[in-house]
Design a protein around this motif. Sequence first.
Motif, PDB file in Angstrom:
ATOM      1  N   ILE A 212      31.227  14.009  40.410  1.00 32.31           N
ATOM      2  CA  ILE A 212      32.414  14.133  39.568  1.00 32.31           C
ATOM      3  C   ILE A 212      32.337  13.086  38.463  1.00 32.31           C
ATOM      4  CG2 ILE A 212      34.934  14.031  39.466  1.00 32.31           C
ATOM      5  CD1 ILE A 212      35.002  14.761  42.424  1.00 32.31           C
ATOM      6  N   THR A 213      32.479  13.542  37.209  1.00 30.15           N
ATOM      7  CA  THR A 213      32.448  12.631  36.062  1.00 30.15           C
ATOM      8  C   THR A 213      33.628  12.912  35.146  1.00 30.15           C
ATOM      9  OG1 THR A 213      30.024  12.530  36.124  1.00 30.15           O
ATOM     10  CG2 THR A 213      31.101  11.785  34.107  1.00 30.15           C
ATOM     11  N   MET A 214      34.360  11.883  34.830  1.00 30.30           N
ATOM     12  CA  MET A 214      35.474  11.979  33.885  1.00 30.30           C
ATOM     13  C   MET A 214      35.163  11.070  32.695  1.00 30.30           C
ATOM     14  SD  MET A 214      39.392  10.640  34.409  1.00 30.30           S
ATOM     15  CE  MET A 214      40.496  10.401  32.995  1.00 30.30           C
ATOM     16  N   THR A 215      35.178  11.640  31.502  1.00 27.75           N
ATOM     17  CA  THR A 215      34.930  10.875  30.284  1.00 27.75           C
ATOM     18  C   THR A 215      36.128  11.030  29.353  1.00 27.75           C
ATOM     19  OG1 THR A 215      32.540  11.214  30.474  1.00 27.75           O
ATOM     20  CG2 THR A 215      33.390  10.511  28.338  1.00 27.75           C
ATOM     21  N   GLY A 216      36.866   9.934  29.131  1.00 28.29           N
ATOM     22  CA  GLY A 216      38.061  10.016  28.300  1.00 28.29           C
ATOM     23  C   GLY A 216      39.134  10.868  28.945  1.00 28.29           C
ATOM     24  N   GLY A 217      40.168  11.168  28.201  1.00 25.76           N
ATOM     25  CA  GLY A 217      41.235  12.012  28.711  1.00 25.76           C
ATOM     26  C   GLY A 217      42.157  11.255  29.656  1.00 25.76           C
ATOM     27  N   SER A 218      42.967  11.994  30.416  1.00 31.60           N
ATOM     28  CA  SER A 218      43.936  11.375  31.311  1.00 31.60           C
ATOM     29  C   SER A 218      44.194  12.258  32.520  1.00 31.60           C
ATOM     30  CB  SER A 218      45.257  11.114  30.577  1.00 31.60           C
ATOM     31  OG  SER A 218      45.877  12.335  30.208  1.00 31.60           O
ATOM     32  N   ILE A 219      44.590  11.608  33.627  1.00 31.96           N
ATOM     33  CA  ILE A 219      45.012  12.308  34.837  1.00 31.96           C
ATOM     34  C   ILE A 219      46.312  11.670  35.301  1.00 31.96           C
ATOM     35  CG2 ILE A 219      44.489  12.855  37.241  1.00 31.96           C
ATOM     36  CD1 ILE A 219      41.538  12.744  36.558  1.00 31.96           C
ATOM     37  N   THR A 220      47.318  12.513  35.582  1.00 37.85           N
ATOM     38  CA  THR A 220      48.601  12.045  36.094  1.00 37.85           C
ATOM     39  C   THR A 220      48.969  12.881  37.310  1.00 37.85           C
ATOM     40  OG1 THR A 220      49.337  11.442  33.853  1.00 37.85           O
ATOM     41  CG2 THR A 220      51.027  11.620  35.559  1.00 37.85           C
ATOM     42  N   THR A 221      49.268  12.214  38.441  1.00 44.02           N
ATOM     43  CA  THR A 221      49.649  12.934  39.649  1.00 44.02           C
ATOM     44  C   THR A 221      50.999  12.444  40.161  1.00 44.02           C
ATOM     45  OG1 THR A 221      48.623  11.403  41.233  1.00 44.02           O
ATOM     46  CG2 THR A 221      47.220  13.122  40.297  1.00 44.02           C
ATOM     47  N   LYS A 222      51.667  13.321  40.880  1.00 45.55           N
ATOM     48  CA  LYS A 222      52.964  13.008  41.495  1.00 45.55           C
ATOM     49  C   LYS A 222      52.930  13.506  42.934  1.00 45.55           C
ATOM     50  CE  LYS A 222      55.244  14.159  37.097  1.00 45.55           C
ATOM     51  NZ  LYS A 222      54.066  14.844  36.500  1.00 45.55           N
ATOM     52  N   GLY A 223      53.482  12.716  43.841  1.00 42.62           N
ATOM     53  CA  GLY A 223      53.560  13.191  45.213  1.00 42.62           C
ATOM     54  C   GLY A 223      52.711  12.394  46.178  1.00 42.62           C
TER      55      GLY A 223
ATOM     56  N   VAL B  95      56.068   9.854  41.499  1.00 52.95           N
ATOM     57  CA  VAL B  95      57.034  10.235  42.535  1.00 52.95           C
ATOM     58  C   VAL B  95      56.328  10.096  43.882  1.00 52.95           C
ATOM     59  CG1 VAL B  95      58.526  12.045  43.439  1.00 52.95           C
ATOM     60  CG2 VAL B  95      58.154  11.869  40.968  1.00 52.95           C
ATOM     61  N   ASN B  96      56.872   9.275  44.797  1.00 54.49           N
ATOM     62  CA  ASN B  96      56.343   9.131  46.150  1.00 54.49           C
ATOM     63  C   ASN B  96      54.820   8.975  46.150  1.00 54.49           C
ATOM     64  OD1 ASN B  96      56.118   9.013  48.904  1.00 54.49           O
ATOM     65  ND2 ASN B  96      56.356  11.220  49.232  1.00 54.49           N
ATOM     66  N   GLY B  97      54.367   7.840  45.651  1.00 61.63           N
ATOM     67  CA  GLY B  97      52.936   7.644  45.482  1.00 61.63           C
ATOM     68  C   GLY B  97      52.199   7.032  46.645  1.00 61.63           C
ATOM     69  N   VAL B  98      52.762   7.042  47.844  1.00 67.63           N
ATOM     70  CA  VAL B  98      52.076   6.499  49.015  1.00 67.63           C
ATOM     71  C   VAL B  98      50.729   7.212  49.214  1.00 67.63           C
ATOM     72  CG1 VAL B  98      52.183   6.201  51.521  1.00 67.63           C
ATOM     73  CG2 VAL B  98      54.236   5.831  50.134  1.00 67.63           C
ATOM     74  N   LEU B  99      49.663   6.426  49.397  1.00 72.08           N
ATOM     75  CA  LEU B  99      48.306   6.943  49.618  1.00 72.08           C
ATOM     76  C   LEU B  99      47.734   7.689  48.416  1.00 72.08           C
ATOM     77  CD1 LEU B  99      48.587   8.226  53.317  1.00 72.08           C
ATOM     78  CD2 LEU B  99      47.524   6.117  52.516  1.00 72.08           C
ATOM     79  N   SER B 100      48.315   7.494  47.253  1.00 71.48           N
ATOM     80  CA  SER B 100      47.818   8.156  46.042  1.00 71.48           C
ATOM     81  C   SER B 100      46.916   7.191  45.272  1.00 71.48           C
ATOM     82  CB  SER B 100      48.987   8.637  45.173  1.00 71.48           C
ATOM     83  OG  SER B 100      49.738   9.629  45.842  1.00 71.48           O
TER      84      SER B 100
END
Length: 360
Positions: free
Chosen positions: A143-154, A186-191
């Motif tokens: 897995i390779t991520m170059t630039g950009g953004s990632i946002t997660t909730k939960g 939102v509720n970021g435990v273990l994230s």
Amino acid sequence: MKRFQLRVKASEKQRCCSSKKAFTPPPHYKGLIDRLRVNNPHCSQSISSRCFGQWFVLFVLVSWSVFLPATVSAQDVFTCSATANTDNSGLPSDSSRIFCKVTDTTNADDITIAVSNRDISTPEASNNHGIWGEHAGPATIDITMTGGSITTKGFSSSGIMGERKGTGTGDINIAMNGGSITTGEVNGVLSRGIYGFYSGEGKGRINISMTGGKITTRGGQAHGINGEHKGTGDIAIRVVRATIIAEEVANNSGSDSGAGIYGRHLGDGNISISVSGGSITTEGTDAPGISGVHQGSTGNGNVGITVSGGSITTTGANRSYGIYGVQNSADNVGITVSGGSISTTGGSAHGIYVEQTKKG
């Protein structure tokens, strides 16, 4: 990367036919043309149409990089077995998560996910990672991520998640080059920000690298970078000039806050963590900046942590060490710090702390 190359062969016998109209070169190529003219006995002292072919070739060669770059950015890649569980047959056209899960323990098809300058945002849900590759067979996850953004909730929704299951052989390789990852809105435990997890008893390495960019996590055990191994193989985490922030969230059900970088081995293999420049900041109890923990009851392996420059800052109420090394086998813990700064606050919050937990 794709490279474009122009090859032109001009023969002295292949000159264009004469014409009455003279060719006038652009001013910025005059010096080059003058030098060529001196060494070319076939051309007259003025640029005639009979030499137009040679001058045109020169013009194309010199100006090629202007009209077409020598290199072109790599395209996004999504390689997932046809029998896998996935959200799409290819990469999504919107900001949805990228997901490939192979449950067949005999499937040897590798998972490859590479994205550039893509913005990913997942809705609130448990186990809803931004980029998720999971394999139960003898295969590798890249897995390779170059630039950009990632946002997660939960709950338990990491930015990038690579997991190997089963007893087969295969590596987990995760690379982040610039960009940003944010978890725990939102509720970021273990994230976690980046999570490489070898949950089976197979054999393979976990390789995680971060060059530049920023990771921000919020919640209990929401480590910035987490490499965890239960099988056989090394864990290698390398961070260069990056920013990692693990924030404390009030009322997080009593869970520990997240570490900046956490390498944990429950099997047989070494842990190597290297940090050069950048900054690591954590908040909350039991939230070390960097933690390398070998807890294998029967396995062996060394723990090595190297820090060159940069800063580590922890502000927890208790036991938020700057650098923390734990060894439960008869092997070694080595910690080297060259330059930079470590700042801690709170009870028992040592700058560097090493613990041997094995009895006997």
